[in-house]
Every structure is written in structure tokens, then in C-alpha cells.
Design a protein around this motif. Structure first.
Motif, PDB file in Angstrom:
ATOM      1  N   GLU A  29      49.364  69.070  24.019  1.00  9.46           N
ATOM      2  CA  GLU A  29      49.859  70.436  24.248  1.00  9.46           C
ATOM      3  C   GLU A  29      49.800  71.266  22.968  1.00  9.46           C
ATOM      4  O   GLU A  29      49.452  72.443  23.008  1.00  9.46           O
TER       5      GLU A  29
ATOM      6  N   TYR B 236      46.216  72.246  22.332  1.00  5.84           N
ATOM      7  CA  TYR B 236      45.853  73.323  23.263  1.00  5.84           C
ATOM      8  C   TYR B 236      46.362  74.666  22.751  1.00  5.84           C
ATOM      9  O   TYR B 236      45.643  75.668  22.745  1.00  5.84           O
ATOM     10  N   GLY B 237      47.607  74.696  22.291  1.00  7.72           N
ATOM     11  CA  GLY B 237      48.178  75.926  21.748  1.00  7.72           C
ATOM     12  C   GLY B 237      47.409  76.421  20.539  1.00  7.72           C
ATOM     13  O   GLY B 237      47.155  77.626  20.399  1.00  7.72           O
TER      14      GLY B 237
ATOM     15  N   GLU C  41      44.240  75.835  19.852  1.00 10.50           N
ATOM     16  CA  GLU C  41      42.928  76.320  20.296  1.00 10.50           C
ATOM     17  C   GLU C  41      42.992  77.717  20.902  1.00 10.50           C
ATOM     18  O   GLU C  41      42.031  78.465  20.827  1.00 10.50           O
ATOM     19  N   GLN C  42      44.127  78.072  21.466  1.00  7.84           N
ATOM     20  CA  GLN C  42      44.291  79.399  22.069  1.00  7.84           C
ATOM     21  C   GLN C  42      44.747  80.461  21.068  1.00  7.84           C
ATOM     22  O   GLN C  42      44.728  81.639  21.380  1.00  7.84           O
ATOM     23  N   SER C  43      45.167  80.036  19.903  1.00 12.89           N
ATOM     24  CA  SER C  43      45.800  80.973  18.978  1.00 12.89           C
ATOM     25  C   SER C  43      44.785  81.861  18.269  1.00 12.89           C
ATOM     26  O   SER C  43      43.624  81.486  18.085  1.00 12.89           O
ATOM     27  N   ALA C  44      45.260  83.020  17.860  1.00 12.70           N
ATOM     28  CA  ALA C  44      44.421  83.963  17.118  1.00 12.70           C
ATOM     29  C   ALA C  44      44.116  83.432  15.721  1.00 12.70           C
ATOM     30  O   ALA C  44      43.109  83.804  15.124  1.00 12.70           O
TER      31      ALA C  44
ATOM     32  N   ARG D 115      43.461  80.168  14.741  1.00 19.98           N
ATOM     33  CA  ARG D 115      43.142  78.779  15.066  1.00 19.98           C
ATOM     34  C   ARG D 115      43.016  77.891  13.837  1.00 19.98           C
ATOM     35  O   ARG D 115      43.632  76.831  13.754  1.00 19.98           O
TER      36      ARG D 115
ATOM     37  N   ASN E 235      46.352  77.403  11.980  1.00 23.96           N
ATOM     38  CA  ASN E 235      47.274  76.606  12.789  1.00 23.96           C
ATOM     39  C   ASN E 235      46.825  75.158  12.916  1.00 23.96           C
ATOM     40  O   ASN E 235      47.658  74.246  12.964  1.00 23.96           O
TER      41      ASN E 235
END
Length: 142
Positions: free
Chosen positions: A44, A47-48, A50-53, A55, A58
Motif C-alpha cells: 500500500e 502504491y501511494g 507511485e501515485q504521488s506528485a 514520486r 517519496n
């Protein structure tokens, strides 16, 4: 020895050093109590990221945090425990996200494990020890 398994939201607080979670985890490790995450939580978190602005930044934070956390597997014993829990929750009419049941199953398999989460669903699992370090941190003023 007591084990502490961080759920996804609290793991995010650990990684980003919010609400005193990192400090509390560090204190537990100093007492000889392992703190970690389960493989489904890692999934999870990834996944978060990979979706972040942000990336790349993070991903670096996540990888750095993993160096100080145990990562507990979802193995065959946890799979059987998951099956038992999911069936029990269905029987009592308490639907729940699969990932929450997986985290609970891993905690039960580890033994003497407390799940750290603000998720009220996990608190509804019979016999599962759950604490919310983020609320304790905010209550203590950290």
C-alpha cells in the motif's frame, strides 16, 4: 518482547515523522520491542508513492524508513489465519477490507503483537490488540 506492527496510515506518520509516531517507535525499539510493517502495508505504501506528485523523493523516504523497520511476510500460516478471520468476520456480519484482515492475520501469527492503527475496523477484530499512537502523541502534546 512485544512486537508492534504499523498499519498503513501510522506507517506514513512514521516515514514522515508526524504526530510523534517515529519517536514512539524508536523508544519501543530501544526497549527491545521490534517495530515493523507487514508486506501488504509495504504494498500500500509503494502504491501511494507511485501515485504521488513527488514520486522519487517519496520513494527515497520509504526506502530509508525500511532500513529501520522489520518487514513481516504474509506467509502460508498468515494465509490460513486470514481465511479463519475472514470467515469469522463474515459470520458476525462485519465486512472489512482484505488488507486489514491480512494485517490482523500477520499480527496473530507473530504472537504477542499489537497493531498500531487509527483504523476502527481493526479494533473490531476479536482478540486483536490495537493501539493508536497518533492519538496518544497528540494527547501528550508531541
Amino acid at each position: 518482547m512485544r512486537r508492534f506492527l504499523l498499519d498503513t496510515g501510522i506507517a506514513g506518520d512514521f516515514i514522515n515523522r508526524r504526530r510523534g509516531v517515529f519517536e514512539r517507535a524508536r523508544d519501543e525499539v530501544r526497549r527491545g520491542n521490534p517495530v515493523g510493517i507487514a508486506v501488504p502495508v509495504l504494498a500500500e505504501l509503494a502504491y501511494g508513492v507511485e501515485q504521488s506528485a513527488s514520486r522519487d523523493r517519496n520513494m527515497q523516504r520509504l526506502r530509508k524508513a525500511l532500513a529501520s523497520l522489520r518487514v513481516w511476510p504474509f506467509d502460508d500460516r498468515a494465509a490460513f489465519e486470514y481465511g479463519r478471520l475472514a470467515a469469522e468476520l463474515r459470520r458476525i456480519g462485519r465486512p472489512m477490507q482484505q488488507i486489514d484482515i491480512q494485517v490482523a492475520a500477520i499480527a496473530f501469527v507473530l504472537g504477542n503483537c499489537t497493531v498500531i492503527s487509527g483504523d476502527s475496523d481493526l479494533k473490531a477484530i476479536p482478540g486483536l490488540a490495537v493501539e493508536d499512537w497518533s492519538s496518544q502523541a497528540s494527547e501528550s502534546g508531541t
